[in-house]
Design an enzyme around this catalytic site. Structure first.
Site, PDB file in Angstrom:
ATOM      1  N   ASP A 143     -11.466   3.191   5.029  1.00 21.53           N
ATOM      2  CA  ASP A 143     -11.955   1.681   4.979  1.00 21.53           C
ATOM      3  C   ASP A 143     -13.414   1.794   5.196  1.00 21.53           C
ATOM      4  OD1 ASP A 143     -10.078  -0.473   5.014  1.00 21.53           O
ATOM      5  OD2 ASP A 143      -9.474  -0.036   6.606  1.00 21.53           O
ATOM      6  N   LYS A 153       0.906  -1.501   0.228  1.00 27.86           N
ATOM      7  CA  LYS A 153       0.173  -0.387   0.289  1.00 27.86           C
ATOM      8  C   LYS A 153       0.546   1.242   0.047  1.00 27.86           C
ATOM      9  CE  LYS A 153      -0.058   2.055   2.641  1.00 27.86           C
ATOM     10  NZ  LYS A 153       0.084   3.399   3.236  1.00 27.86           N
ATOM     11  N   GLN A 196      -4.905  -0.163  10.651  1.00 32.67           N
ATOM     12  CA  GLN A 196      -4.407  -1.263  10.437  1.00 32.67           C
ATOM     13  C   GLN A 196      -5.755  -2.514  11.439  1.00 32.67           C
ATOM     14  OE1 GLN A 196      -3.558  -2.288   6.670  1.00 32.67           O
ATOM     15  NE2 GLN A 196      -3.811  -3.652   7.701  1.00 32.67           N
TER      16      GLN A 196
HETATM   17  N1  LIG Z   1      -8.509  -1.635   8.082  1.00 31.79           N
HETATM   18  C1  LIG Z   1      -8.009  -2.929   7.782  1.00 31.79           C
HETATM   19  N2  LIG Z   1      -8.597  -2.550   6.239  1.00 31.79           N
HETATM   20  C2  LIG Z   1      -8.363  -3.592   5.049  1.00 31.79           C
HETATM   21  O1  LIG Z   1      -8.925  -3.590   4.227  1.00 31.79           O
HETATM   22  C3  LIG Z   1      -7.668  -4.951   5.083  1.00 31.79           C
HETATM   23  C4  LIG Z   1      -7.109  -4.519   6.855  1.00 31.79           C
HETATM   24  N3  LIG Z   1      -7.577  -3.479   7.485  1.00 31.79           N
HETATM   25  N4  LIG Z   1      -5.797  -5.400   7.795  1.00 31.79           N
HETATM   26  C5  LIG Z   1      -6.167  -6.750   7.004  1.00 31.79           C
HETATM   27  C6  LIG Z   1      -6.608  -6.730   5.835  1.00 31.79           C
HETATM   28  C7  LIG Z   1      -5.550  -8.265   4.656  1.00 31.79           C
HETATM   29  N5  LIG Z   1      -6.264  -6.895   3.356  1.00 31.79           N
HETATM   30  C8  LIG Z   1      -4.842  -7.357   2.753  1.00 31.79           C
HETATM   31  C9  LIG Z   1      -5.542  -7.079   1.027  1.00 31.79           C
HETATM   32  C10 LIG Z   1      -4.399  -7.029   0.238  1.00 31.79           C
HETATM   33  C11 LIG Z   1      -3.892  -7.940  -0.186  1.00 31.79           C
HETATM   34  C12 LIG Z   1      -2.630  -8.377  -1.293  1.00 31.79           C
HETATM   35  O2  LIG Z   1      -2.636  -7.475  -1.534  1.00 31.79           O
HETATM   36  N6  LIG Z   1      -2.703  -9.444  -1.759  1.00 31.79           N
HETATM   37  C13 LIG Z   1      -1.993 -10.078  -2.647  1.00 31.79           C
HETATM   38  C14 LIG Z   1      -0.398 -10.814  -2.544  1.00 31.79           C
HETATM   39  C15 LIG Z   1       0.306 -10.260  -2.031  1.00 31.79           C
HETATM   40  C16 LIG Z   1       1.558 -11.422  -1.392  1.00 31.79           C
HETATM   41  O3  LIG Z   1       1.834 -11.434  -2.644  1.00 31.79           O
HETATM   42  O4  LIG Z   1       1.876 -12.114  -0.024  1.00 31.79           O
HETATM   43  C17 LIG Z   1      -2.372 -10.522  -3.655  1.00 31.79           C
HETATM   44  O5  LIG Z   1      -3.571 -11.377  -3.065  1.00 31.79           O
HETATM   45  O6  LIG Z   1      -2.441 -11.110  -4.907  1.00 31.79           O
HETATM   46  C18 LIG Z   1      -3.545  -9.151   1.059  1.00 31.79           C
HETATM   47  C19 LIG Z   1      -4.395  -9.116   2.445  1.00 31.79           C
HETATM   48  C20 LIG Z   1      -6.495  -5.982   4.068  1.00 31.79           C
HETATM   49  N7  LIG Z   1      -6.823  -5.961   5.096  1.00 31.79           N
END
Ligand SMILES: Nc1nc(=O)c2c([nH]1)NC[C@@H]1CN(c3ccc(C(=O)N[C@@H](CCC(=O)O)C(=O)O)cc3)C=[N+]21
Ligand SMILES: NC(=O)C1=CN([C@@H]2O[C@H](COP(=O)(O)OP(=O)(O)OC[C@H]3O[C@@H](n4cnc5c(N)ncnc54)[C@H](OP(=O)(O)O)[C@@H]3O)[C@@H](O)[C@H]2O)C=CC1
Length: 300
Positions: free
Chosen positions: A121, A54, A98
């Site tokens: 969010d 991010k 987060q």
């Molecule tokens: N206030 C808050 N808002 C959230 O939106 C929030 C949070 N807390 N806490 C954690 C979770 C989890 N989450 C993710 C978002 C993007 C990927 C992401 O970019 N994933 C990549 C993989 C990244 C890698 O390669 O490890 C993908 O799926 O391709 C992962 C997890 C948002 N969250």
């Protein structure tokens, strides 16, 4: 394999381009740079992946990124004081705390202390209520990203049977609201649902947001259905070497892709769209704060 793969990574890159173009206009025409503040308390593996991607993408889009990393034992009073400071800081247009927070902190209290106008969010009760009543709000990033991919792939969602597996405040419930807003017939399933397989098999749109690796096999998927896999699960991958991990979704991709009409992969599906939508929400919040026209096509 017969399903179309919905490329969330490529889609997210397009959304970020639109965001960057709008940011450039805001700077040129109004001298305003949108700013996003992210607050991370303690250490959580999922959150760290998210924060890393991010921060980089916020800067790449031309926006300001403010990161606040606090110790795991930070007091509620200190966290609330920081949020108060961010609420009044004119350079900050979006605030993200987060989740999950360490157990001694009351997440409802913390989230509801964020200025709803800066709640990128979309978790503040005020935004939840606005979404639930069909009014303009900040829409949670993950469900918004899922909705964008569904609309792009299917065109109209009207009248389709949508099943959302998972009822969390951050994914399942707002996802269901958005699908209802697009006139789907919505079922929300969860850990107490009877005969989950049968419920899933009725879905023209199946959204999995459970957090259980590959829980949904291909024979729970209706032939031709559109499958959105929100799950991000790290599992051991000894084939990659000792102590290595890989990411899998809540859907068993190989078997589901034989049956589905379209499916999002993990990684490269919902995850990248979540971050792109966070950037989009930050620009939207910045425009609203300055009474300027919002970017088109980047909100629900
Ligand atoms: N206030 C808050 N808002 C959230 O939106 C929030 C949070 N807390 N806490 C954690 C979770 C989890 N989450 C993710 C978002 C993007 C990927 C992401 O970019 N994933 C990549 C993989 C990244 C890698 O390669 O490890 C993908 O799926 O391709 C992962 C997890 C948002 N969250
Ligand atoms: N791609 C992205 O951007 C994001 C991905 N995620 C991922 O999505 C997944 C879900 O996250 P989140 O909503 O926060 O998770 P939560 O743990 O808050 O919620 C999980 C939901 O799944 C339900 N559930 C658990 N076990 C079963 C089961 N056996 N059968 C049916 N339902 C079950 C729970 O039901 P009950 O309520 O009855 O307990 C609950 O409603 C996780 O893998 C998370 O990492 C999350 C946010 C963003």
């Amino acid at each position: 394999m017969s399903a179309t793969i919905i490329d969330g990574k490529a889609f997210a890159a397009k959304v970020r381009e639109q965001v960057a173009a709008h940011v450039a206009r805001l700077k040129d025409e109004h001298g305003i740079t949108p700013g996003l503040a992210v607050v991370l308390v303690g250490e959580d593996p999922a959150s760290e992946v998210y924060v890393r991607n991010k921060g980089k993408q916020t800067l790449e889009a031309g926006m300001n990124s403010f990161e606040h990393k606090l110790a795991a034992d930070t007091s509620e009073a200190d966290l609330l004081a920081l949020i108060d400071q961010l609420n009044t800081d004119p350079a900050v247009h979006g605030i993200l705390v987060q989740l999950p927070l360490p157990g001694h902190l009351n997440s409802d209290l913390v989230i509801n202390s964020i200025d709803p106008a800066k709640d990128v969010d979309g978790f503040h009760i005020s935004n939840v209520g606005l979404l639930g009543t069909g009014q303009k709000s900040m829409v949670p990033c993950t469900p918004l990203g899922c909705l964008m991919m569904l609309r792009d792939h299917l065109g109209s969602l009207s009248g389709l049977n949508a099943v959302v597996v998972g009822r969390s405040n951050i994914v399942g419930k707002p996802m269901a609201q958005l699908l209802l807003g697009d006139s789907c017939t919505v079922t929300i399933a969860h850990s107490r649902t009877k005969d989950l397989a049968e419920v899933c098999r009725r879905a023209d749109i199946l959204v999995a947001a459970v957090g259980r690796p590959e829980m949904i096999p291909g024979d729970w998927v209706k032939p031709g259905a559109t499958v959105i896999d929100v799950g991000i699960n790290r599992i051991p991958a000894p084939e990659k070497g000792e102590g290595k991990h890989r990411l899998v979704g809540d859907v068993e991709f190989a078997s589901a892709a034989e049956v589905a009409g379209a499916i999002t992969p993990v990684p490269g599906g919902v995850g990248p769209m979540t971050i792109a939508c966070l950037l989009a929400n930050t620009v939207t919040a910045c425009c609203r704060a300055n009474a300027l026209p919002e970017p088109e096509g980047l909100t629900a």
